[in-house]
Motif scaffolding. Structure first.
Motif, PDB file in Angstrom:
ATOM      1  N   PRO A  31       5.011  -5.902  15.604  1.00  0.00           N
ATOM      2  CA  PRO A  31       4.929  -5.715  14.155  1.00  0.00           C
ATOM      3  C   PRO A  31       3.701  -4.859  13.820  1.00  0.00           C
ATOM      4  N   VAL A  32       3.745  -4.239  12.649  1.00  0.00           N
ATOM      5  CA  VAL A  32       2.623  -3.412  12.210  1.00  0.00           C
ATOM      6  C   VAL A  32       2.165  -3.862  10.833  1.00  0.00           C
ATOM      7  N   ARG A  33       0.876  -3.769  10.637  1.00  0.00           N
ATOM      8  CA  ARG A  33       0.295  -3.983   9.308  1.00  0.00           C
ATOM      9  C   ARG A  33      -0.003  -2.609   8.739  1.00  0.00           C
ATOM     10  N   TYR A  34       0.172  -2.464   7.431  1.00  0.00           N
ATOM     11  CA  TYR A  34      -0.040  -1.157   6.831  1.00  0.00           C
ATOM     12  C   TYR A  34      -0.613  -1.257   5.429  1.00  0.00           C
ATOM     13  N   LEU A  35      -1.282  -0.180   5.044  1.00  0.00           N
ATOM     14  CA  LEU A  35      -1.885  -0.064   3.723  1.00  0.00           C
ATOM     15  C   LEU A  35      -1.421   1.243   3.080  1.00  0.00           C
ATOM     16  N   PRO A  36      -1.180   1.234   1.767  1.00  0.00           N
ATOM     17  CA  PRO A  36      -0.785   2.472   1.106  1.00  0.00           C
ATOM     18  C   PRO A  36      -1.968   3.429   0.976  1.00  0.00           C
ATOM     19  N   VAL A  37      -1.697   4.688   1.226  1.00  0.00           N
ATOM     20  CA  VAL A  37      -2.683   5.755   1.046  1.00  0.00           C
ATOM     21  C   VAL A  37      -2.262   6.530  -0.193  1.00  0.00           C
ATOM     22  N   LYS A  42      -0.952   8.579  -6.568  1.00  0.00           N
ATOM     23  CA  LYS A  42       0.422   8.579  -6.043  1.00  0.00           C
ATOM     24  C   LYS A  42       0.380   8.185  -4.571  1.00  0.00           C
ATOM     25  N   VAL A  43       1.273   7.284  -4.149  1.00  0.00           N
ATOM     26  CA  VAL A  43       1.331   6.890  -2.741  1.00  0.00           C
ATOM     27  C   VAL A  43       1.903   8.054  -1.935  1.00  0.00           C
ATOM     28  N   ILE A  44       1.099   8.536  -0.979  1.00  0.00           N
ATOM     29  CA  ILE A  44       1.523   9.669  -0.153  1.00  0.00           C
ATOM     30  C   ILE A  44       1.882   9.244   1.269  1.00  0.00           C
ATOM     31  N   GLY A  45       1.576   8.007   1.621  1.00  0.00           N
ATOM     32  CA  GLY A  45       1.888   7.523   2.958  1.00  0.00           C
ATOM     33  C   GLY A  45       1.243   6.185   3.222  1.00  0.00           C
ATOM     34  N   TYR A  46       1.271   5.810   4.519  1.00  0.00           N
ATOM     35  CA  TYR A  46       0.769   4.504   4.917  1.00  0.00           C
ATOM     36  C   TYR A  46      -0.035   4.626   6.200  1.00  0.00           C
ATOM     37  N   LEU A  47      -1.202   4.030   6.206  1.00  0.00           N
ATOM     38  CA  LEU A  47      -1.979   3.896   7.428  1.00  0.00           C
ATOM     39  C   LEU A  47      -1.559   2.574   8.049  1.00  0.00           C
ATOM     40  N   TRP A  48      -1.245   2.588   9.339  1.00  0.00           N
ATOM     41  CA  TRP A  48      -0.756   1.371   9.988  1.00  0.00           C
ATOM     42  C   TRP A  48      -1.497   1.102  11.286  1.00  0.00           C
ATOM     43  N   ALA A  49      -1.423  -0.151  11.700  1.00  0.00           N
ATOM     44  CA  ALA A  49      -1.973  -0.578  12.987  1.00  0.00           C
ATOM     45  C   ALA A  49      -1.071  -1.661  13.548  1.00  0.00           C
ATOM     46  N   THR A 113      -2.918  -3.613  -1.268  1.00  0.00           N
ATOM     47  CA  THR A 113      -2.285  -4.782  -0.671  1.00  0.00           C
ATOM     48  C   THR A 113      -1.811  -4.456   0.738  1.00  0.00           C
ATOM     49  N   GLU A 114      -2.308  -5.211   1.702  1.00  0.00           N
ATOM     50  CA  GLU A 114      -1.863  -5.043   3.082  1.00  0.00           C
ATOM     51  C   GLU A 114      -0.522  -5.747   3.248  1.00  0.00           C
ATOM     52  N   ARG A 115       0.392  -5.053   3.907  1.00  0.00           N
ATOM     53  CA  ARG A 115       1.715  -5.614   4.170  1.00  0.00           C
ATOM     54  C   ARG A 115       1.987  -5.580   5.671  1.00  0.00           C
ATOM     55  N   GLU A 116       3.024  -6.313   6.074  1.00  0.00           N
ATOM     56  CA  GLU A 116       3.404  -6.304   7.481  1.00  0.00           C
ATOM     57  C   GLU A 116       4.885  -5.964   7.587  1.00  0.00           C
ATOM     58  N   ALA A 117       5.201  -5.091   8.525  1.00  0.00           N
ATOM     59  CA  ALA A 117       6.587  -4.727   8.821  1.00  0.00           C
ATOM     60  C   ALA A 117       6.898  -5.219  10.234  1.00  0.00           C
ATOM     61  N   PRO A 118       8.158  -5.558  10.508  1.00  0.00           N
ATOM     62  CA  PRO A 118       8.501  -6.066  11.830  1.00  0.00           C
ATOM     63  C   PRO A 118       8.375  -5.026  12.943  1.00  0.00           C
ATOM     64  N   ALA A 127       8.797   4.267   4.161  1.00  0.00           N
ATOM     65  CA  ALA A 127       8.334   5.625   3.843  1.00  0.00           C
ATOM     66  C   ALA A 127       9.460   6.507   3.298  1.00  0.00           C
ATOM     67  N   ARG A 128      10.701   6.176   3.631  1.00  0.00           N
ATOM     68  CA  ARG A 128      11.851   6.940   3.119  1.00  0.00           C
ATOM     69  C   ARG A 128      12.418   6.362   1.830  1.00  0.00           C
ATOM     70  N   SER A 129      11.982   5.166   1.435  1.00  0.00           N
ATOM     71  CA  SER A 129      12.563   4.517   0.258  1.00  0.00           C
ATOM     72  C   SER A 129      12.150   5.233  -1.028  1.00  0.00           C
ATOM     73  N   LYS A 130      12.897   4.960  -2.075  1.00  0.00           N
ATOM     74  CA  LYS A 130      12.643   5.602  -3.367  1.00  0.00           C
ATOM     75  C   LYS A 130      11.432   5.006  -4.092  1.00  0.00           C
ATOM     76  N   THR A 131      11.057   3.777  -3.730  1.00  0.00           N
ATOM     77  CA  THR A 131       9.928   3.134  -4.398  1.00  0.00           C
ATOM     78  C   THR A 131       8.809   2.889  -3.400  1.00  0.00           C
ATOM     79  N   ALA A 132       7.606   3.210  -3.790  1.00  0.00           N
ATOM     80  CA  ALA A 132       6.429   3.015  -2.935  1.00  0.00           C
ATOM     81  C   ALA A 132       5.990   1.563  -3.000  1.00  0.00           C
ATOM     82  N   THR A 133       5.642   1.011  -1.829  1.00  0.00           N
ATOM     83  CA  THR A 133       5.106  -0.357  -1.793  1.00  0.00           C
ATOM     84  C   THR A 133       3.807  -0.364  -1.042  1.00  0.00           C
TER      85      THR A 133
END
Length: 133
Positions: A31-37, A42-49, A113-118, A127-133
């Motif tokens: 899994p990865v944790r990520y933060l919006p950049v 405007k959210v332009i991407g995500y830094l992840w680890a 807000t830090e989030r986690e993806a599987p 990153a491809r979705s229509k809404t930034a999270t």
């Protein structure tokens, strides 16, 4: 920690003939944790680890266009420097929270807000979705 080396100077150690890996890995099965950049709010991407292991990188939002693509290289440089300074991938993820906005890399807001993806596939779907999270 200096945020960015001179981005215009060639780096001989990044030649295609270098066998030593610098920086964190770009892939993980964990899994990865990520933060919006953001750039200009405007959210332009995500830094992840990666949660386990030693991987970290930046994923541009598809709808961010050039801003997202241009941010990738400065984040690569930041992460490379963080690795050289001994930060774990997760520590590097948190290192730039609240730092001022960089003209190309954007910023991670202090209240992000830090989030986690599987996994990375799930983050790429974000990153491809229509809404930034």
């Amino acid at each position: 920690m200096s945020d960015f080396p001179d981005e215009t100077a060639p780096d001989a150690e990044l030649s295609p003939f270098t066998l030593r890996r610098r920086g964190y890995g770009f892939q993980t099965e964990s899994p990865v944790r990520y933060l919006p950049v953001t750039k200009d709010e405007k959210v332009i991407g995500y830094l992840w680890a990666s949660v386990s292991g030693d991987a970290a990188h930046f994923v541009a939002r598809v709808d961010a266009g050039a801003d997202g693509n241009l941010a990738e290289y400065p984040w690569f440089l930041r992460l490379e420097r963080a690795k050289e300074e001994g930060l774990t991938a997760l520590a590097a993820l948190h290192h730039w929270i609240g730092a001022p906005e960089h003209p190309r890399a954007g910023r991670i807001a202090a209240d992000a807000t830090e989030r986690e993806a599987p996994g990375l596939d799930a983050l790429h779907q974000v990153a491809r979705s229509k809404t930034a999270t």
